[in-house]
Design a protein around this motif. Structure first.
Motif, PDB file in Angstrom:
ATOM      1  N   GLU A   1     -12.917  -0.405   7.433  1.00 30.93           N
ATOM      2  CA  GLU A   1     -12.634  -1.564   6.645  1.00 30.93           C
ATOM      3  C   GLU A   1     -12.598  -1.090   5.307  1.00 30.93           C
ATOM      4  O   GLU A   1     -13.674  -0.226   4.925  1.00 30.93           O
ATOM      5  N   ARG A   2     -11.598  -1.399   4.353  1.00 31.32           N
ATOM      6  CA  ARG A   2     -11.523  -0.977   2.897  1.00 31.32           C
ATOM      7  C   ARG A   2     -11.364  -2.023   2.206  1.00 31.32           C
ATOM      8  O   ARG A   2     -10.540  -3.341   2.499  1.00 31.32           O
ATOM      9  N   MET A   3     -12.120  -2.227   1.029  1.00 28.79           N
ATOM     10  CA  MET A   3     -11.969  -3.395  -0.072  1.00 28.79           C
ATOM     11  C   MET A   3     -11.336  -2.880  -1.150  1.00 28.79           C
ATOM     12  O   MET A   3     -11.970  -1.945  -1.843  1.00 28.79           O
ATOM     13  N   ILE A   4     -10.161  -3.280  -1.317  1.00 32.33           N
ATOM     14  CA  ILE A   4      -9.413  -2.653  -2.444  1.00 32.33           C
ATOM     15  C   ILE A   4      -9.142  -3.893  -3.593  1.00 32.33           C
ATOM     16  O   ILE A   4      -8.667  -4.980  -3.214  1.00 32.33           O
ATOM     17  N   PRO A   5      -9.292  -3.550  -4.867  1.00 35.87           N
ATOM     18  CA  PRO A   5      -9.005  -4.747  -5.862  1.00 35.87           C
ATOM     19  C   PRO A   5      -7.757  -4.816  -5.882  1.00 35.87           C
ATOM     20  O   PRO A   5      -6.838  -3.991  -5.861  1.00 35.87           O
ATOM     21  N   PHE A   6      -7.386  -6.156  -5.971  1.00 38.55           N
ATOM     22  CA  PHE A   6      -5.989  -6.716  -6.090  1.00 38.55           C
ATOM     23  C   PHE A   6      -5.523  -6.804  -7.511  1.00 38.55           C
ATOM     24  O   PHE A   6      -5.577  -7.830  -8.382  1.00 38.55           O
ATOM     25  N   VAL A   7      -5.307  -5.457  -8.104  1.00 40.50           N
ATOM     26  CA  VAL A   7      -5.204  -5.294  -9.461  1.00 40.50           C
ATOM     27  C   VAL A   7      -3.870  -4.704  -9.847  1.00 40.50           C
ATOM     28  O   VAL A   7      -3.771  -3.546  -9.370  1.00 40.50           O
ATOM     29  N   GLN A   8      -2.893  -5.265 -10.260  1.00 37.53           N
ATOM     30  CA  GLN A   8      -1.416  -4.764 -10.477  1.00 37.53           C
ATOM     31  C   GLN A   8      -1.467  -4.239 -11.950  1.00 37.53           C
ATOM     32  O   GLN A   8      -1.873  -4.956 -12.876  1.00 37.53           O
ATOM     33  N   PRO A   9      -0.825  -3.140 -12.236  1.00 36.04           N
ATOM     34  CA  PRO A   9      -0.493  -2.116 -11.236  1.00 36.04           C
ATOM     35  C   PRO A   9      -1.277  -0.844 -11.109  1.00 36.04           C
ATOM     36  O   PRO A   9      -1.104   0.126 -10.692  1.00 36.04           O
ATOM     37  N   ASP A  10      -2.552  -1.100 -11.678  1.00 40.59           N
ATOM     38  CA  ASP A  10      -3.467  -0.189 -11.466  1.00 40.59           C
ATOM     39  C   ASP A  10      -3.684   0.374 -10.000  1.00 40.59           C
ATOM     40  O   ASP A  10      -3.711   1.602  -9.706  1.00 40.59           O
ATOM     41  N   PHE A  11      -4.006  -0.412  -8.893  1.00 48.35           N
ATOM     42  CA  PHE A  11      -4.262  -0.273  -7.670  1.00 48.35           C
ATOM     43  C   PHE A  11      -3.321  -0.584  -6.770  1.00 48.35           C
ATOM     44  O   PHE A  11      -2.972  -0.039  -5.928  1.00 48.35           O
ATOM     45  N   VAL A  12      -2.814  -1.552  -7.124  1.00 49.98           N
ATOM     46  CA  VAL A  12      -1.486  -2.377  -6.066  1.00 49.98           C
ATOM     47  C   VAL A  12      -0.363  -2.180  -6.784  1.00 49.98           C
ATOM     48  O   VAL A  12      -0.068  -2.823  -8.117  1.00 49.98           O
ATOM     49  N   LYS A  13       0.453  -1.173  -6.178  1.00 49.01           N
ATOM     50  CA  LYS A  13       1.569  -0.871  -6.810  1.00 49.01           C
ATOM     51  C   LYS A  13       2.883  -1.636  -6.271  1.00 49.01           C
ATOM     52  O   LYS A  13       3.759  -1.860  -7.317  1.00 49.01           O
ATOM     53  N   SER A  14       2.860  -2.076  -5.126  1.00 50.62           N
ATOM     54  CA  SER A  14       3.872  -3.029  -4.904  1.00 50.62           C
ATOM     55  C   SER A  14       3.638  -3.768  -3.741  1.00 50.62           C
ATOM     56  O   SER A  14       2.675  -3.367  -2.703  1.00 50.62           O
ATOM     57  N   VAL A  15       4.197  -4.996  -3.571  1.00 48.19           N
ATOM     58  CA  VAL A  15       4.232  -5.878  -2.591  1.00 48.19           C
ATOM     59  C   VAL A  15       5.734  -6.000  -1.927  1.00 48.19           C
ATOM     60  O   VAL A  15       6.376  -6.496  -2.826  1.00 48.19           O
ATOM     61  N   ASP A  16       5.954  -5.647  -0.911  1.00 47.14           N
ATOM     62  CA  ASP A  16       7.269  -5.819  -0.193  1.00 47.14           C
ATOM     63  C   ASP A  16       7.279  -6.636   1.084  1.00 47.14           C
ATOM     64  O   ASP A  16       6.901  -6.140   2.258  1.00 47.14           O
ATOM     65  N   PHE A  17       7.605  -7.835   0.977  1.00 44.65           N
ATOM     66  CA  PHE A  17       7.534  -8.882   2.165  1.00 44.65           C
ATOM     67  C   PHE A  17       8.668  -8.462   3.013  1.00 44.65           C
ATOM     68  O   PHE A  17       8.509  -8.666   4.396  1.00 44.65           O
ATOM     69  N   GLU A  18       9.888  -7.724   2.643  1.00 46.27           N
ATOM     70  CA  GLU A  18      10.891  -7.194   3.351  1.00 46.27           C
ATOM     71  C   GLU A  18      10.503  -6.347   4.208  1.00 46.27           C
ATOM     72  O   GLU A  18      10.774  -6.521   5.583  1.00 46.27           O
ATOM     73  N   ALA A  19       9.664  -5.498   3.654  1.00 43.26           N
ATOM     74  CA  ALA A  19       9.134  -4.170   4.768  1.00 43.26           C
ATOM     75  C   ALA A  19       7.724  -4.616   5.048  1.00 43.26           C
ATOM     76  O   ALA A  19       7.346  -3.614   5.884  1.00 43.26           O
ATOM     77  N   ASN A  20       7.332  -5.667   4.961  1.00 36.03           N
ATOM     78  CA  ASN A  20       5.932  -6.107   5.433  1.00 36.03           C
ATOM     79  C   ASN A  20       4.921  -5.150   5.010  1.00 36.03           C
ATOM     80  O   ASN A  20       4.154  -4.566   5.851  1.00 36.03           O
ATOM     81  N   LEU A  21       4.781  -4.630   3.636  1.00 38.77           N
ATOM     82  CA  LEU A  21       4.270  -3.700   3.422  1.00 38.77           C
ATOM     83  C   LEU A  21       3.563  -3.805   1.930  1.00 38.77           C
ATOM     84  O   LEU A  21       4.338  -4.254   0.969  1.00 38.77           O
ATOM     85  N   ILE A  22       2.349  -3.462   1.645  1.00 39.19           N
ATOM     86  CA  ILE A  22       1.794  -3.419   0.257  1.00 39.19           C
ATOM     87  C   ILE A  22       1.381  -1.861   0.114  1.00 39.19           C
ATOM     88  O   ILE A  22       0.785  -1.023   0.952  1.00 39.19           O
ATOM     89  N   VAL A  23       2.016  -1.227  -0.971  1.00 43.31           N
ATOM     90  CA  VAL A  23       1.510   0.251  -1.358  1.00 43.31           C
ATOM     91  C   VAL A  23       0.609  -0.105  -2.525  1.00 43.31           C
ATOM     92  O   VAL A  23       0.623  -0.572  -3.564  1.00 43.31           O
ATOM     93  N   VAL A  24      -0.389   1.106  -2.331  1.00 42.37           N
ATOM     94  CA  VAL A  24      -1.672   1.150  -3.133  1.00 42.37           C
ATOM     95  C   VAL A  24      -1.921   2.583  -3.595  1.00 42.37           C
ATOM     96  O   VAL A  24      -1.695   3.571  -2.923  1.00 42.37           O
ATOM     97  N   ASP A  25      -2.597   2.565  -4.814  1.00 38.91           N
ATOM     98  CA  ASP A  25      -2.771   3.796  -5.418  1.00 38.91           C
ATOM     99  C   ASP A  25      -4.530   3.774  -4.857  1.00 38.91           C
ATOM    100  O   ASP A  25      -5.096   3.394  -5.859  1.00 38.91           O
ATOM    101  N   TRP A  26      -4.668   4.358  -3.955  1.00 43.34           N
ATOM    102  CA  TRP A  26      -6.040   4.282  -3.309  1.00 43.34           C
ATOM    103  C   TRP A  26      -6.653   5.642  -2.621  1.00 43.34           C
ATOM    104  O   TRP A  26      -5.861   5.921  -1.767  1.00 43.34           O
ATOM    105  N   ASP A  27      -7.820   6.048  -3.156  1.00 43.24           N
ATOM    106  CA  ASP A  27      -8.055   7.223  -2.282  1.00 43.24           C
ATOM    107  C   ASP A  27      -8.537   6.833  -0.678  1.00 43.24           C
ATOM    108  O   ASP A  27      -9.287   5.945  -0.527  1.00 43.24           O
ATOM    109  N   PRO A  28      -7.685   7.389   0.441  1.00 43.25           N
ATOM    110  CA  PRO A  28      -8.085   7.046   1.768  1.00 43.25           C
ATOM    111  C   PRO A  28      -9.474   7.347   2.094  1.00 43.25           C
ATOM    112  O   PRO A  28     -10.029   6.800   3.051  1.00 43.25           O
ATOM    113  N   GLU A  29     -10.253   8.147   1.550  1.00 41.18           N
ATOM    114  CA  GLU A  29     -11.596   8.401   1.831  1.00 41.18           C
ATOM    115  C   GLU A  29     -12.624   7.493   1.248  1.00 41.18           C
ATOM    116  O   GLU A  29     -13.711   7.773   1.580  1.00 41.18           O
ATOM    117  N   PHE A  30     -12.042   6.701   0.441  1.00 42.06           N
ATOM    118  CA  PHE A  30     -13.072   5.709  -0.231  1.00 42.06           C
ATOM    119  C   PHE A  30     -13.210   4.439   0.365  1.00 42.06           C
ATOM    120  O   PHE A  30     -12.088   3.841   1.023  1.00 42.06           O
TER     121      PHE A  30
END
Length: 170
Positions: free
Chosen positions: A141-170
């Motif tokens: 489980e990861r908890m990522i602040p929903f802060v655009q554009p700092d951490f949440v870079k994009s939300v794409d409903f067509e691709a069913n995808l959120i792109v984040v700038d987040w260290d996967p080890e954190f």
């Protein structure tokens, strides 16, 4: 269920107000009194019984909303309703403004880092007061602040995808 048919939980009956059948509601809309704009409501008791009500009126009172339901005029009836959830179909809500999202629309989206590392899927969101937090379930489980554009870079409903700038080890 189609997304437009999914129910959105807007609030809950939390108590009686006075002796004439007025009802204390907890509203999760913003502003709190906006709950009255989205009717009819589906009411679901803690026992799972469902009914529909429309024509509910009310106003803010302290941290709750005081509401009047048609044909409810007795405090005992209200007390039997405590814990009842209030929901509406997703289609009853207006479309979100640009760069705004309904939490329910984000739930289930896949989350990847800007480097393409898969983190999992959005389980749910919650608010800290300072910002909203996306809870991502994957290998952990990861908890990522929903802060655009700092951490949440994009939300794409067509691709069913959120792109984040987040260290996967954190």
């Amino acid at each position: 269920m189609k997304d437009t048919e999914r129910r959105i939980l807007l609030g809950r009956i939390v108590g009686a107000f006075g002796v004439r059948g007025e009802i204390k509601l907890e509203s999760w809309t913003e502003p709190r009194t906006a709950i009255f704009q989205y009717q009819p409501w589906t009411l679901r008791t803690p026992a799972g019984q469902e009914s529909t009500v429309k024509g509910v009126r009310g106003k803010a009172s302290g941290k709750h909303i005081v509401a009047v339901f048609p044909e409810v005029t007795d405090r005992d009836v209200v007390e039997s309703m405590i814990g009842t959830e209030i929901s509406v179909p997703r289609s009853a809500l207006p479309p979100p403004k640009p760069d705004e999202y309904y939490w329910i629309d984000l739930e289930g989206l896949q989350v990847k880092t800007v480097d393409g590392v898969e983190l999992g899927r959005v389980s749910h969101l919650f608010s800290t007061g300072a910002n909203d937090v996306v809870v991502v379930q994957g290998s952990r489980e990861r908890m990522i602040p929903f802060v655009q554009p700092d951490f949440v870079k994009s939300v794409d409903f067509e691709a069913n995808l959120i792109v984040v700038d987040w260290d996967p080890e954190f």
